[in-house]
Design an enzyme around this catalytic site. Sequence first.
Site, PDB file in Angstrom:
ATOM      1  N   ASP A  81       1.433  -0.950  -0.208  1.00 57.12           N
ATOM      2  CA  ASP A  81      -0.057  -0.132  -0.286  1.00 57.12           C
ATOM      3  C   ASP A  81       0.825   0.960   0.354  1.00 57.12           C
ATOM      4  OD1 ASP A  81      -2.467   2.017   1.061  1.00 57.12           O
ATOM      5  OD2 ASP A  81      -1.696   2.026   2.486  1.00 57.12           O
ATOM      6  N   ARG A 107       0.283   6.075  -6.487  1.00 59.27           N
ATOM      7  CA  ARG A 107      -1.364   6.718  -7.131  1.00 59.27           C
ATOM      8  C   ARG A 107      -1.069   8.767  -6.781  1.00 59.27           C
ATOM      9  NH1 ARG A 107      -4.921   4.688  -3.363  1.00 59.27           N
ATOM     10  NH2 ARG A 107      -6.642   5.489  -3.901  1.00 59.27           N
ATOM     11  N   SER A 143      -6.708   0.292  -0.030  1.00 60.03           N
ATOM     12  CA  SER A 143      -6.028   0.559   0.928  1.00 60.03           C
ATOM     13  C   SER A 143      -6.087   1.072   2.006  1.00 60.03           C
ATOM     14  CB  SER A 143      -5.847   2.493   0.073  1.00 60.03           C
ATOM     15  OG  SER A 143      -5.201   3.614   1.259  1.00 60.03           O
TER      16      SER A 143
HETATM   17  N1  URA Z   1      -6.717   6.891   2.453  1.00 61.30           N
HETATM   18  C1  URA Z   1      -5.474   5.968   2.896  1.00 61.30           C
HETATM   19  O1  URA Z   1      -5.159   5.258   3.565  1.00 61.30           O
HETATM   20  N2  URA Z   1      -5.445   5.209   1.600  1.00 61.30           N
HETATM   21  C2  URA Z   1      -6.088   6.007   0.286  1.00 61.30           C
HETATM   22  O2  URA Z   1      -6.073   5.630  -0.930  1.00 61.30           O
HETATM   23  C3  URA Z   1      -7.212   7.248   0.558  1.00 61.30           C
HETATM   24  C4  URA Z   1      -6.949   7.521   2.073  1.00 61.30           C
END
Ligand code: URA
Length: 434
Positions: free
Chosen positions: A161, A168, A183
């Site tokens: 992540d 991202r 995520s």
């Molecule tokens: N918070 C997160 O941890 N991930 C995301 O994609 C958006 C907000």
Amino acid sequence: MRITDIIAAKRDGLDIADQDISKIVLDYAAGDVPDYQMSAFLMACYIRGLSFAEVSAMTRAMIDSGGMLDLSGVSGVKVDKHSTGGVGDKTTLIVVPMLAVCGLKVPKMSGRGLGFTGGTLDKLESIPGFNTAIDPQAFAGQVEDIGAAIAGQSREIVPADKKIYALRDVTATVESIPLIAASIMSKKIACASDVVLLDVKVGSGAFARDIVQARELANTMIAIGANLGKTVGAVVTDMNQPLGCAVGNAIEVAEAIDALKGGGPDDLRRLCVELCAVMLVIAGRCESVSDSRSLAVSCLDSGEALRKFVEIVAAQGGDAGVVEDALLLPQARSRCDVTSLESGFVSEIACARIGAAASLLGAGRRYKEDAVDSAVGIIVKKKLGDRVEKGEVLAQLHVNDESNVSEASNMVSDAYRIGREVAISPLIHEIIRP
Ligand code: URA
């Protein structure tokens, strides 16, 4: 499937099998898929969306990229409250001690601010000496001993992540409901709490801009949790204006301390009470939200939550004297007022712009390596529905570096709409029980 075939299948709107989602996520985490291929895949996901089976597979793959937090030494019900990100959202600083006072165990792994949203770790680090980098064993030990700890996520938890989120962020693929859901839920599940309460923000300062998107995000995350054996509830809350008045780091800590003393802005207090109350119900501590609300209120008004906050700060090496003397927190060198150009009522606040202006002053970061200035930020003086006269102060900037003041002032001024019609959204839009 080869990686290019997986990308092409998603591009063409076909369903991707679990093992192929797992392959692209794990190979990317391992460094075997380059950024350009992952970027193409993420953009295809952004445009085509993901089925529930695909989001679940992506969540599992992200969890499998690392280890799980070991909370086996922590007794009792372990709970986690998570906000999808907003402006002026300092509820974690208040709700974590409230929940610990109510007998729940709160292992809270938090993040840093990015873009227009703030982050709990940056806020806490404005308290002199506060250590957010405690190792997992000490973290679990503190939760067992005093009921709560707030720290940064360890490197071993969901490394995929971390890498995917960073990609991202620079490929315009953050605002995707399934990608956000995977995520957030991968981290929540790897952090091993029994019960998770999601504060899903909706409005001009949130990733979900309308209630339909917010509901979809909440329901997707609840379903992912249920699939993986977790009790997950959600509260959809308004983010069409900053929560409370302070937007920054030290100034948000000071406002949170006011709330812990039983004061602070009304919307902040109400939301903290509601989050605590809903958590007490879904964690099985109370039968109904009306019972748990009075318990939550008494945590604040009795000073017990404040005393628990002091314990957490002291346990993590912070100067708990900040509770009595806010001047021990970093202070900005100067103040700059942003005044209204007309008279009327505050009818709209482009909340993300307030967050972006605070970030520009140094309270947030543009890139994840950037340092933040703990002292700076914005105090919002006028909120939605307030009467304002021409020349009256809308917001006050707390400034250290003068070079961005004029741009930040303009951003704040532009964020306000002064008009006659005032349609104020409720603070709590809906509660979705597990
Ligand atoms: N918070 C997160 O941890 N991930 C995301 O994609 C958006 C907000």
